[in-house]
Every structure is written in C-alpha cells, then in structure tokens.
Motif scaffolding. Structure first.
Motif, PDB file in Angstrom:
ATOM      1  N   LYS A 199       0.783  -1.171  -0.616  1.00  0.00           N
ATOM      2  CA  LYS A 199      -0.240  -0.091   0.081  1.00  0.00           C
ATOM      3  C   LYS A 199       0.875   1.194   0.215  1.00  0.00           C
ATOM      4  CE  LYS A 199      -1.791   1.440   4.317  1.00  0.00           C
ATOM      5  NZ  LYS A 199      -2.544   1.663   5.231  1.00  0.00           N
ATOM      6  N   LYS A 201       0.496   5.680   0.465  1.00  0.00           N
ATOM      7  CA  LYS A 201      -0.271   6.572   0.152  1.00  0.00           C
ATOM      8  C   LYS A 201      -0.215   7.242   0.686  1.00  0.00           C
ATOM      9  CE  LYS A 201      -3.743   6.114   3.014  1.00  0.00           C
ATOM     10  NZ  LYS A 201      -4.789   6.462   4.078  1.00  0.00           N
ATOM     11  N   PHE A 282      -1.263  -1.156  -4.625  1.00  0.00           N
ATOM     12  CA  PHE A 282      -1.443  -0.625  -4.144  1.00  0.00           C
ATOM     13  C   PHE A 282      -1.738   1.123  -4.427  1.00  0.00           C
ATOM     14  CE2 PHE A 282      -3.670  -3.609  -2.459  1.00  0.00           C
ATOM     15  CZ  PHE A 282      -5.204  -4.113  -2.218  1.00  0.00           C
ATOM     16  N   SER A 318      -5.733   0.566  -7.066  1.00  0.00           N
ATOM     17  CA  SER A 318      -6.016   2.428  -6.585  1.00  0.00           C
ATOM     18  C   SER A 318      -6.093   2.234  -5.308  1.00  0.00           C
ATOM     19  CB  SER A 318      -7.223   2.846  -7.522  1.00  0.00           C
ATOM     20  OG  SER A 318      -7.420   3.795  -6.875  1.00  0.00           O
ATOM     21  N   SER A 319      -5.128   3.335  -4.555  1.00  0.00           N
ATOM     22  CA  SER A 319      -4.990   3.742  -2.706  1.00  0.00           C
ATOM     23  C   SER A 319      -5.522   4.001  -2.729  1.00  0.00           C
ATOM     24  CB  SER A 319      -3.344   3.369  -2.242  1.00  0.00           C
ATOM     25  OG  SER A 319      -3.396   4.975  -3.811  1.00  0.00           O
ATOM     26  N   HIS A 322      -9.958   3.060  -2.157  1.00  0.00           N
ATOM     27  CA  HIS A 322      -9.611   2.015  -1.476  1.00  0.00           C
ATOM     28  C   HIS A 322      -9.755   3.090  -0.392  1.00  0.00           C
ATOM     29  CE1 HIS A 322      -9.380  -2.559  -3.142  1.00  0.00           C
ATOM     30  NE2 HIS A 322      -9.017  -2.153  -3.887  1.00  0.00           N
ATOM     31  N   PHE A 323      -8.701   4.142  -0.103  1.00  0.00           N
ATOM     32  CA  PHE A 323      -8.574   5.061   1.264  1.00  0.00           C
ATOM     33  C   PHE A 323      -8.699   6.006   0.991  1.00  0.00           C
ATOM     34  CE2 PHE A 323      -5.246   1.534   1.202  1.00  0.00           C
ATOM     35  CZ  PHE A 323      -5.772   1.047   1.972  1.00  0.00           C
ATOM     36  N   ASP A 455      -8.740  -3.873 -10.199  1.00  0.00           N
ATOM     37  CA  ASP A 455      -8.985  -3.882  -8.971  1.00  0.00           C
ATOM     38  C   ASP A 455     -10.461  -5.104  -8.084  1.00  0.00           C
ATOM     39  OD1 ASP A 455      -8.437  -2.619  -6.135  1.00  0.00           O
ATOM     40  OD2 ASP A 455      -8.593  -0.647  -7.059  1.00  0.00           O
ATOM     41  N   PHE A 461      -6.512  -3.871   1.154  1.00  0.00           N
ATOM     42  CA  PHE A 461      -5.781  -3.964   1.746  1.00  0.00           C
ATOM     43  C   PHE A 461      -6.437  -4.258   2.915  1.00  0.00           C
ATOM     44  CE2 PHE A 461      -1.663  -2.946   4.463  1.00  0.00           C
ATOM     45  CZ  PHE A 461      -1.075  -3.364   3.415  1.00  0.00           C
TER      46      PHE A 461
END
Length: 469
Positions: A199, A201, A282, A318-319, A322-323, A455, A461
């Motif tokens: 991951k 970010k 990610f 794609s982070s 997801h986040f 995805d 994650f």
C-alpha cells in the motif's frame, strides 16, 4: 440434500419482502437520478440553471435518506419476524447446528456467512443464528458447488481462531450431512493465491510532495473470486530507512528498493516461491503508471531479476479508491461491475474490455452492455492527462483496465485481447516473462510495457495490527 421439512414462510413476511424489494428498486432509481442531475450540474455554466439543479439534488438526497431509513426498518422487521417464526419451527438437524454455533464468536460466524455467499447474493447479515442458518438452508446451491449451508460450515471449520472443542463438533455435524471436510480444505489450500500487498499513500491527502507512507502484508487467498471473504493477513515490516527529506515517509525513488526488500522477506522468512508470489501494488493516482513489473530485486551477489519475470503476477490497484472518500459515491458501480465480471469470466477480453482513447478525449465507457467490465487503451504522454484519465476511470467504478505505455506496441495488446477475462492475468504474466527475457534493453522495454489494473473491491488492503504480529 434431504432436509427435514419446515413450515412455509408466513404471509406477513412475504408481503414485507415484496415491499422491501420495491423500496430497494426505488432507491436505485433515486441514485441514478442523483448521478444524472449531478453530472448535468457539473456541465452547466448558467447560474440560474445551477441553482435549479442544486434544488433538485437536495430533494433527491432527502428522498434517498428517507427511503434508506425505510429499507433499514423493513429489514429489521423481517429479521425479527423470521426469528420469531424460527423459534417455533426449527428442524432438529438445523437446531443441532445452531447449538454448535452458539459458543462461537458471532463476528467469526458472520465472516463465514459473508464468504459463502456467491456473487449476486449479497444481503444484510441476520441478527440471530437461527435466521442465519435458515436463510442459508433456503438458498439454492450453484451447479457443481456445495450447498450454501454446507459451504458455510466448511469455511467456519477452517477459521484459525476456533478452538478444537468448537471445531470438532462442527466437523462431526458436517460429516453426517455428507461433507468431506478434509478434501475441501486440501483443495482450497492447493489453489490458494499468495499475495504480497503493498500500500502506497501520500502522507498528506492528495499531496505527493510530502512523500509517501508504505505498508505491506502477505495474504493467502484460497477463494479469490468469493465476494467479501475476509482473510487472515501477516504484516511485513519495512526496514528500508526513509528519505530524510520525507521522513517518516518515502520518496517515489525509494519504492523499488522497498519492493526488493519485501520480496526478499517473502522468500527468506516466509518461504514463498517467487513463481507463486502475486504482487498487488495499491498506488495513488499520480503513480498508477509506474512500471512496477520492471523493478528489479536482488537474487544473488551480482544477479538481479525483474519482478514481472520471476513473480507469478504483478497487478496495479488503486489506493485512492480504497482509502480516499473521493470515490465513495462510485463504490456501488465498482462492486456492480466486478460482480458482472464474475459472471462472464469466459468472455474474450476484446469484447469485455472496450477500447477508449484518452489522446482524443474518448474516456467514457459504455456500460449498457452486460458483457462490458472494463477498458483497454494507449496511455497519454502527458502526466496530467494520465491523472485525469484515472480520475475518470475510478469515478466510473472501472474494476479492470489494460493499457500500454508506448503506442508502438499496440499489436501486443491486441494479441492479449483474444484471451478470456479468467486467463488475462496469467496470459499477461507469460507475455511479460517472454518480453523481459530480451537481451536488448530497448526491445525489452518496448515488449513489456503492458499494464493491468485488476481491482477486486472485496479484497482491500487488510487492517493489520503490527503489535500482535
């Protein structure tokens, strides 16, 4: 399976279920209306028209909230009625199972319940064990698959947190119903995917200039296409020191070194063969085009290898989706199109992945066809245009995309388009392995620049606790 008979569903429950279905359909219509009006507002410059559309959006939103509350209330009433009905009409075989489930943590039971439901059967988790068991008993099984109730029990038996005194009675119950538990477990372990999830970010929301936070976990996924199967994960600490300029974060240039260390850890400490390791990165929107499959890792004193050549697969995810809350509104479409993918896995990529052209601004996918699950394209050479495209694709809920970094290799993508959706990841991995074997660096880069976004919304994650790892 010759289950013991039970009373038919009461008339009151049937009526409430019909009403709930009508409300759910109306809720979906309101969601579509909201999206249509919002899209119209975003493309309108007239102030008076914007105010009018804003009022329409407020009205639709209030209706969405009202209908959503009505749906929740009806679901609760139905579950209460079913629980009351079950209290006086539970077959002995099912009551025995309910008694075995009672000492088990309810969260553990509901995890197995969600995992055993196939695509298209997602539903709220029942509030009582009795309702949960009866619902699973009543769901018809898929061809050549265990009945949902038996599949639920087999998944629960495999739960690592269960004590032996909880697991053994469940195994005995399953055997009385004709389920060969050990064979099921062995088959799932044999086909498990070993995933290294990485991951990445930005330290600050949408601000890459402050560097990136990186986390990693090792996941064994025995059923990659089972929606909402919660997995046991092993966190992997990252010992690469951060760039002082970005500490405690990392720079973009640090990422290949981190992957090198993680792959080494997977082999040395966890015994994962490279040929069985699937790398899932990610990435934030500005890094989606990074050539992750070209990053090298050390395999000897002087020997280096490409991740895309030795690992089983390298997949971009794609982070942001997801986040970040930016794409929350599109999460329903994302799951919808992924579930559609599950039903057409044998379709050719040339039909399921439609061609778009970001270079001329053709970025909208026609989702009306039930056979479309994603897109394929040649990447724009402008970094900002690339970010704009990913923003558009993620906003549409696109679960799968295949693209190339160099227009000269367009024929390579066309050759892969003949395989099926189910074969795409494997076919791409085989193509990369051949391409990365070229001695000439130019030929190697040109032939191996195919990328894949694959995805799965049901495989985020994991939430991991490093202190207990």
């Amino acid at each position: 399976m010759d289950w013991e008979s039970s009373v038919s569903e009461p008339y009151e429950i049937k009526c409430k279920k019909i009403k709930l279905k009508e409300l759910e359909n109306f809720f979906e219509k309101l969601q579509k209306d909201y999206e249509d009006v919002a899209r119209q507002r975003n493309h309108t410059t007239n102030a008076q028209e914007i105010n009018k559309l804003e009022r329409q959006l407020d009205t639709i939103l209030k209706n969405l909230e009202r209908v959503g509350l009505e749906c929740n209330q009806l679901q609760k009433e139905i579950q209460e009625l079913e629980a009351n009905e079950l209290a006086t009409a539970v077959p002995k075989t099912l009551q025995a199972l309910i008694d075995l489930l009672a000492p088990i943590d309810f969260e553990t039971v509901t995890k197995a319940y969600r995992a055993c439901l196939s695509a298209g059967r997602l539903r709220p988790v029942p509030e009582t064990l009795g309702t949960l068991v009866r619902q699973l008993r009543e769901i018809p099984g898929d061809p050549n698959e265990p009945e949902p109730l038996l599949h639920f029990v087999s998944l629960l038996i495999q739960e690592p947190s269960l004590e032996n005194e909880q697991r053994e009675p469940l195994e005995s119950w399953a055997k009385t119903q004709g389920l060969s538990v050990q064979e099921q477990i062995a088959e799932q372990i044999e086909t498990a995917e070993i995933c290294l999830m990485v991951k990445v970010k930005p330290r600050a929301l949408n601000d890459p200039f402050l560097g990136y936070l990186v986390s990693a976990a090792l996941v064994a996924d025995s059923s990659p296409f089972r929606p909402e199967l919660e997995l046991v994960s092993k966190p992997i600490p990252i010992s690469v020191p951060p760039d002082p300029k970005y500490a405690p974060g990392y720079s973009q240039d640090d990422l290949p070194h981190i992957l090198n260390e993680l792959i080494t850890t997977c082999g040395n400490e966890h015994g994962v063969p490279l040929t069985e390791l699937i790398i899932q990165c990610f990435l934030p929107i500005e890094l989606m085009s990074l050539p992750v499959e070209h990053w090298q890792f050390q395999i000897g004193r002087k020997q280096q290898e490409y991740s895309g050549r030795r690992c089983k697969a390298v997949i971009v995810r794609s982070s942001d989706r997801h986040f970040s809350s930016d794409y929350q509104l599109a999460s329903g479409d994302w799951k919808k199109y992924w579930n559609r993918l599950l039903t057409i896995q044998q379709s050719q990529c040339s039909k399921a992945l439609v061609h778009i052209d970001p270079i001329i601004g053709k970025t909208r996918i026609n989702w009306k066809s039930s056979k479309v699950v994603g897109c394929r394209f040649v990447e724009h050479d402008n970094p900002q245009q690339r970010e704009n495209l990913w923003d558009e694709l993620l906003s549409q809920g696109t679960p799968i995309a295949m693209w190339i970094r160099q227009p000269t290799t367009k024929k390579k993508m066309q050759s892969l388009s003949t395989c099926t959706i189910a074969e795409l990841s494997t076919s791409l991995a085989e193509h990369r392995q051949r391409a990365l074997s070229h001695d000439c660096e130019v030929a190697r880069l040109e032939a191996a620049c195919l990328c894949l976004l694959f995805d799965n919304p049901y495989r985020p994650f994991p939430t991991i606790d490093y202190q207990s790892a």
